[in-house]
Design a protein around this motif. Structure first.
Motif, mmCIF file in Angstrom:
data_model
loop_
_atom_site.group_PDB
_atom_site.id
_atom_site.type_symbol
_atom_site.label_atom_id
_atom_site.label_comp_id
_atom_site.label_asym_id
_atom_site.label_seq_id
_atom_site.Cartn_x
_atom_site.Cartn_y
_atom_site.Cartn_z
ATOM 1 N N LYS A 1 0.875 -1.176 0.014
ATOM 2 C CA LYS A 1 0.046 0.013 -0.023
ATOM 3 C C LYS A 1 1.063 1.414 0.070
ATOM 4 C CE LYS A 1 -3.599 2.212 0.434
ATOM 5 N NZ LYS A 1 -3.572 3.854 0.113
ATOM 6 N N ASN A 2 1.971 1.099 0.734
ATOM 7 C CA ASN A 2 2.915 2.316 0.636
ATOM 8 C C ASN A 2 3.479 2.792 -0.662
ATOM 9 O OD1 ASN A 2 4.551 4.159 2.325
ATOM 10 N ND2 ASN A 2 6.270 2.800 1.724
ATOM 11 N N ALA A 3 3.962 1.481 -1.397
ATOM 12 C CA ALA A 3 4.426 1.690 -2.836
ATOM 13 C C ALA A 3 3.443 2.361 -3.552
ATOM 14 C CB ALA A 3 4.724 0.456 -3.453
ATOM 15 N N LEU A 4 2.072 1.935 -3.516
ATOM 16 C CA LEU A 4 1.070 2.374 -4.229
ATOM 17 C C LEU A 4 0.624 3.840 -4.026
ATOM 18 C CD1 LEU A 4 -1.467 -0.470 -4.480
ATOM 19 C CD2 LEU A 4 0.261 0.150 -6.306
ATOM 20 N N ASP A 5 0.705 4.217 -2.680
ATOM 21 C CA ASP A 5 0.761 5.668 -2.155
ATOM 22 C C ASP A 5 1.700 6.680 -3.065
ATOM 23 O OD1 ASP A 5 -1.330 5.086 -0.533
ATOM 24 O OD2 ASP A 5 -0.328 4.979 1.252
ATOM 25 N N TRP A 6 3.045 6.083 -3.153
ATOM 26 C CA TRP A 6 3.975 6.863 -3.767
ATOM 27 C C TRP A 6 3.627 7.115 -5.232
ATOM 28 C CZ3 TRP A 6 7.336 9.819 -1.951
ATOM 29 C CH2 TRP A 6 7.695 9.696 -0.632
ATOM 30 N N LEU A 7 2.548 6.241 -5.889
ATOM 31 C CA LEU A 7 2.354 6.290 -7.106
ATOM 32 C C LEU A 7 0.951 7.109 -7.429
ATOM 33 C CD1 LEU A 7 3.389 2.757 -8.081
ATOM 34 C CD2 LEU A 7 4.610 4.834 -8.234
ATOM 35 N N VAL A 8 0.201 7.544 -6.440
ATOM 36 C CA VAL A 8 -0.913 8.302 -6.675
ATOM 37 C C VAL A 8 -0.858 9.325 -7.366
ATOM 38 C CG1 VAL A 8 -2.698 9.501 -5.428
ATOM 39 C CG2 VAL A 8 -1.992 7.429 -4.448
ATOM 40 N N SER A 9 0.193 10.332 -7.207
ATOM 41 C CA SER A 9 0.283 11.579 -8.012
ATOM 42 C C SER A 9 0.930 11.658 -9.162
ATOM 43 C CB SER A 9 0.633 12.629 -7.080
ATOM 44 O OG SER A 9 1.879 12.495 -6.714
ATOM 45 N N SER A 10 1.794 10.388 -9.480
ATOM 46 C CA SER A 10 2.975 10.582 -10.502
ATOM 47 C C SER A 10 2.375 9.993 -11.716
ATOM 48 C CB SER A 10 4.118 9.460 -9.982
ATOM 49 O OG SER A 10 3.567 8.308 -9.868
ATOM 50 N N GLY A 11 1.442 9.053 -11.859
ATOM 51 C CA GLY A 11 0.799 8.757 -13.315
ATOM 52 C C GLY A 11 1.296 7.452 -14.037
ATOM 53 N N GLN A 12 2.222 6.868 -13.135
ATOM 54 C CA GLN A 12 2.838 5.859 -13.780
ATOM 55 C C GLN A 12 1.998 4.704 -14.342
ATOM 56 O OE1 GLN A 12 5.012 7.151 -11.473
ATOM 57 N NE2 GLN A 12 6.234 7.931 -12.913
ATOM 58 N N PHE A 13 0.945 4.509 -13.431
ATOM 59 C CA PHE A 13 -0.209 3.435 -13.763
ATOM 60 C C PHE A 13 -1.055 3.682 -14.414
ATOM 61 C CE2 PHE A 13 1.140 0.621 -9.920
ATOM 62 C CZ PHE A 13 0.950 -0.552 -10.396
ATOM 63 N N MET A 14 -1.046 5.074 -14.968
ATOM 64 C CA MET A 14 -2.041 5.389 -15.885
ATOM 65 C C MET A 14 -2.503 4.678 -17.314
ATOM 66 S SD MET A 14 -4.261 8.437 -16.267
ATOM 67 C CE MET A 14 -3.639 9.464 -15.454
ATOM 68 N N ASN A 15 -3.386 3.927 -17.175
ATOM 69 C CA ASN A 15 -3.727 3.102 -18.375
ATOM 70 C C ASN A 15 -2.602 1.979 -18.430
ATOM 71 O OD1 ASN A 15 -6.321 4.592 -19.209
ATOM 72 N ND2 ASN A 15 -4.806 5.979 -19.949
ATOM 73 N N LYS A 16 -2.007 1.656 -17.430
ATOM 74 C CA LYS A 16 -1.035 0.484 -17.594
ATOM 75 C C LYS A 16 -1.851 -0.750 -17.272
ATOM 76 C CE LYS A 16 2.984 1.254 -17.011
ATOM 77 N NZ LYS A 16 4.122 1.540 -17.912
ATOM 78 N N PRO A 17 -1.795 -1.724 -18.256
ATOM 79 C CA PRO A 17 -2.399 -2.899 -17.991
ATOM 80 C C PRO A 17 -1.977 -3.798 -16.829
ATOM 81 C CG PRO A 17 -1.869 -2.676 -20.409
ATOM 82 C CD PRO A 17 -1.356 -1.487 -19.812
ATOM 83 N N THR A 18 -2.739 -4.076 -16.004
ATOM 84 C CA THR A 18 -2.240 -4.766 -14.845
ATOM 85 C C THR A 18 -3.258 -5.749 -14.691
ATOM 86 O OG1 THR A 18 -1.814 -2.279 -14.172
ATOM 87 C CG2 THR A 18 -2.058 -4.129 -12.227
ATOM 88 N N ALA A 19 -2.537 -6.830 -14.031
ATOM 89 C CA ALA A 19 -3.032 -8.286 -13.757
ATOM 90 C C ALA A 19 -2.582 -8.404 -11.956
ATOM 91 C CB ALA A 19 -2.471 -9.317 -14.274
#
Length: 180
Positions: free
Chosen positions: A91-109
């Motif tokens: 969860k901490n790792a994901l919190d670091w990505l909230v504002s950065s946009g790296q996951f934007m439309n990234k296919p994820t499983a």
């Protein structure tokens, strides 16, 4: 020519003998040859999320995570459930990505595995909420909960359950289709 798909694989556990880390490695072994995996090993190196540190020249470990996500075409997350939720380090790792946009439309499983009969349902639901909030593209047929993981993965990290193996191969195929 078959397109190479770069996948960042993340285990939500820091435990050395984690069944989810072993499962993640087993999934990598099931993948097509055109899927190239990078195993993210920096989960334990990330500082506690602090918006004051979330700047362009922020913590090196955060910048490395973001860089690896930028380079990936897709993401595979394997996580256990701790205390009825997502492990704090993940969860901490994901919190670091909230504002950065790296996951934007990234296919994820997402695969959640647990020794319990529920398969980590609360962590599974919780991580999907977070990933959807940061605009990850959860691929169709790209999520799986595996109950009783200790009965489906042997001590050598080999998937021994045929239905689980088939489901994981199908999940990887969904990830490939999402990257095409």
């Amino acid at each position: 020519m078959v397109k190479t798909i770069k996948v960042l694989a993340i285990s939500g556990s820091l435990r050395q003998k984690s069944s989810n880390t072993a499962l993640m490695h087993a999934i990598v072994g099931l993948a097509r040859e055109n899927m190239v995996f990078t195993i993210y090993n920096g989960l334990g190196d990330l500082p506690h999320f602090n918006p004051d540190l979330d700047v362009d020249d922020g913590p090196v470990s955060v910048l490395e995570l973001r860089s690896q996500l930028n380079e990936a075409d897709a993401v595979l997350i394997c996580t256990p459930e701790y205390g009825n939720g997502v492990p704090g380090v993940l969860k901490n790792a994901l919190d670091w990505l909230v504002s950065s946009g790296q996951f934007m439309n990234k296919p994820t499983a997402v695969v959640t595995a647990s020794p319990t009969p529920m398969g980590g349902d609360k962590a599974h639901d919780s991580i999907l909420l977070t990933l959807n909030m940061i605009n990850a593209r959860i691929v169709e047929e790209g999520t799986m909960m595996i109950p009783h993981i200790n009965l489906k993965l042997n001590n050598e990290g080999v998937i021994t359950d045929v239905l689980t193996k088939r489901g994981l191969i199908s999940l990887l195929e969904s990830l490939v289709r999402a990257c095409s």
